[in-house]
Design an enzyme around this catalytic site. Structure first.
Site, PDB file in Angstrom:
ATOM      1  N   SER A 195       0.788  -1.235   0.000  1.00 40.91           N
ATOM      2  CA  SER A 195       0.000   0.000   0.000  1.00 40.91           C
ATOM      3  C   SER A 195       0.820   1.285   0.000  1.00 40.91           C
ATOM      4  O   SER A 195       0.244   2.370  -0.041  1.00 40.91           O
ATOM      5  CB  SER A 195      -0.960   0.019   1.195  1.00 40.91           C
ATOM      6  OG  SER A 195      -2.208  -0.493   0.803  1.00 40.91           O
ATOM      7  N   LYS A 252      -0.044   3.774  -2.620  1.00 47.17           N
ATOM      8  CA  LYS A 252      -1.085   4.800  -2.519  1.00 47.17           C
ATOM      9  C   LYS A 252      -0.526   6.209  -2.406  1.00 47.17           C
ATOM     10  O   LYS A 252      -1.265   7.181  -2.532  1.00 47.17           O
ATOM     11  CB  LYS A 252      -2.005   4.467  -1.338  1.00 47.17           C
ATOM     12  CG  LYS A 252      -2.857   3.233  -1.623  1.00 47.17           C
ATOM     13  CD  LYS A 252      -3.570   2.704  -0.396  1.00 47.17           C
ATOM     14  CE  LYS A 252      -4.298   1.409  -0.745  1.00 47.17           C
ATOM     15  NZ  LYS A 252      -4.765   0.683   0.435  1.00 47.17           N
ATOM     16  N   SER A 286      -5.862   3.385   4.936  1.00 44.07           N
ATOM     17  CA  SER A 286      -5.408   2.717   3.709  1.00 44.07           C
ATOM     18  C   SER A 286      -6.566   2.071   2.960  1.00 44.07           C
ATOM     19  O   SER A 286      -6.469   0.939   2.484  1.00 44.07           O
ATOM     20  CB  SER A 286      -4.338   1.664   4.035  1.00 44.07           C
ATOM     21  OG  SER A 286      -3.606   1.300   2.893  1.00 44.07           O
ATOM     22  N   LYS A 319       3.470   6.578   4.835  1.00 46.71           N
ATOM     23  CA  LYS A 319       2.544   5.526   4.415  1.00 46.71           C
ATOM     24  C   LYS A 319       3.067   4.134   4.751  1.00 46.71           C
ATOM     25  O   LYS A 319       4.224   3.811   4.511  1.00 46.71           O
ATOM     26  CB  LYS A 319       2.291   5.613   2.895  1.00 46.71           C
ATOM     27  CG  LYS A 319       1.191   4.660   2.414  1.00 46.71           C
ATOM     28  CD  LYS A 319      -0.169   5.089   2.936  1.00 46.71           C
ATOM     29  CE  LYS A 319      -1.264   4.058   2.667  1.00 46.71           C
ATOM     30  NZ  LYS A 319      -1.219   2.941   3.631  1.00 46.71           N
TER      31      LYS A 319
END
Length: 489
Positions: A113, A116, A171, A284
């Site tokens: 992720s 993202k 997320s 992140k």
């Protein structure tokens, strides 16, 4: 700033214990959170759902019994080192761009992720924060069963700004798909935009196939590329605010009551946790079984700031290795490196010969401003190696401040900084030397040289033929005289 972060963390911890909503604080001074006036009954667990098939288990305390890497290593003050327990890592000083630590930083890894970040960057570049997006069935179905989500529902109308919070805090996969569809017209076109943007940023080993980071063997990146994407995204103040927010209160929509979503980043989540790191400001998390535990982060302290990327870390006894290794990296850097001035602006770095100068035969090269390098705290600027990229000589005229080359400073064979070298003062051209030089160049011009060669050759041939003709005339003259003498006899 620290007081503000600690207050936010305290209120977050209180809300987790009591189930009550707490105010949201955007703790980065570059931008403020403008949507913090409502409350929610959604639990942190819902906002942080994680699976092996999707993302983001890397943010929660893990239940595995693996042993965390030791946090203390004996350091040589001139050559500090650190070993990171992960498949790949990189640590870059944000002020100078120096790579302080790197391991397999350009090797292909699965980013999970952390993908993202690119999704958020493109959404910020192609959408208005106030744009309203209607969640579609495909946004949720494409995420897969049990994927990390923010509890968004089909038909729910959400602003791009709040979708970005859903994307970067819990997320949420459905938020990623909805933003991709909105910014790119379709998810497929958005993925093309992702790859194009990666190329623009100079990424060397990245290929995206989705906006979520869901595992795919053709969806990969590397620690160096993740740093490049994070650095670009952090130029946006809204992105800074979002990734540094521990919790966000979402307003009520046509499908949901107001609720609170929470970050998956344990480094900023709660000051009551042992892993909390007050110097951290995002960015992140990511996790899938093939990718391992991943974290892209940013920290600043005492005028120094760093980007960190850890990919493929292991599960730890209490927290995922992505968090423990990132915190170790930051603490190691802040403890062991200091900024030094390699050269002061305007100070002579070197001198180069000058042709055609009016009363001057050299030019002094300097840097326009101070050149700072990050060095181990036990090292000094005298330990730096200097490499000049300049010409053997320069032709006048030369303007003051004109760029004439570069200087690169290295430590232990690693480049620390490169700066332009400019002329300290003006060098005027001598008209006489210039005229002589032009004449010289004229006769060195190939067509002229060929023409002169032909003329010289013809002249030589003329001399040869003249000599031969003269000799023949003399011979004939002598023969006539001999003939005349014979006739007289």
């Amino acid at each position: 700033m620290k007081v503000k972060k600690q207050l936010a963390a305290f209120l977050l911890s209180l809300s987790l214990l009591t189930g009550m909503a707490a105010p949201v604080f955007a703790v980065d001074s570059a931008s403020s959170d403008t949507d913090t006036t409502t409350s929610s009954e959604q639990s942190a667990q819902t906002a942080q759902t994680k699976t092996e098939q999707s993302d983001d288990a890397g943010s929660e305390k893990t239940q595995t019994s693996t042993t965390d890497t030791a946090t203390t290593e004996e350091q040589d003050p001139k050559n500090p080192s650190i070993t990171i327990d992960a498949k790949a890592s990189i640590l870059v000083n944000a002020e100078t761009g120096e790579i302080i630590e790197a391991h397999n930083e350009k090797e292909k890894e699965y980013p999970a992720s952390t993908t993202k970040m690119m999704t958020a960057l493109l959404a910020l570049e192609n959408c208005k924060l106030s744009d309203v997006v209607t969640i579609q069935q495909d946004d949720i179905a494409a995420a897969g069963a049990g994927a990390s989500n923010a509890g968004l529902k089909v038909g729910e109308q959400v602003t791009v700004e709040n979708l970005l919070y859903c994307l970067m805090l819990p997320s949420a996969f459905e938020a990623a798909n909805a933003l991709a569809r909105t910014a790119g017209g379709s998810v497929d076109n958005f993925v093309k935009m992702m790859n194009d943007r990666a190329s623009e940023l100079g990424c060397v080993n990245t290929h995206f196939v989705n906006p979520t980071g869901m595992h795919d063997t053709n969806h990969y990146s590397c620690a160096y590329d993740m740093y490049l994407i994070a650095r670009e995204a952090m130029k946006n103040s809204t992105f800074q605010t979002i990734v540094n927010t521990a919790q966000k209160k979402l307003p009520a929509t046509n499908k949901n009551s107001e609720r609170i979503i929470y970050t998956t980043n344990e480094l900023i989540r709660s000051s009551y946790s042992s892993i909390y790191y007050d110097n951290c400001y995002g960015i992140k998390t990511g996790h899938t079984t093939p990718a391992g535990y991943c974290l892209v982060s940013y920290a600043k302290q005492g005028g120094y700031s760093y980007y960190s990327v850890v990919l493929g870390a292991k599960a730890g006894t209490e927290y995922a290795g992505s968090f423990t290794e990132t915190k170790r990296l930051f603490e190691w850097a802040f403890d062991n490196f200091r900024m030094r001035t390699a050269t002061e602006g305007g100070a002579a770095v070197t001198e180069c010969p000058v042709r055609l100068g009016k009363g001057v035969d050299h030019v002094t090269l300097v840097t326009a401003k101070d050149v700072s390098v990050l060095l181990p705290k036990g090292a000094d600027v005298s330990d730096l190696e200097t490499q000049l990229d300049v010409s053997e000589s320069y032709d006048a005229p030369i303007a003051q401040g004109q760029k004439l080359g570069t200087v690169t400073y290295s430590y232990n064979g690693t480049a620390c900084a490169t700066a332009d070298l400019i002329a300290l003062s003006e060098v005027q051209r001598s008209p006489i030397l210039f005229a002589l030089d032009q004449v010289s160049k004229f006769f060195h011009w190939l067509p002229i040289r060929v023409l002169v060669s032909i003329v010289v050759l013809l002249f030589v041939l003329y001399l040869v033929f003249s000599f031969i003709a003269g000799r023949n005339r003399r011979i004939k003259k002598q023969q006539r005289r001999k003939a005349q003498r014979k006739r007289r006899k």
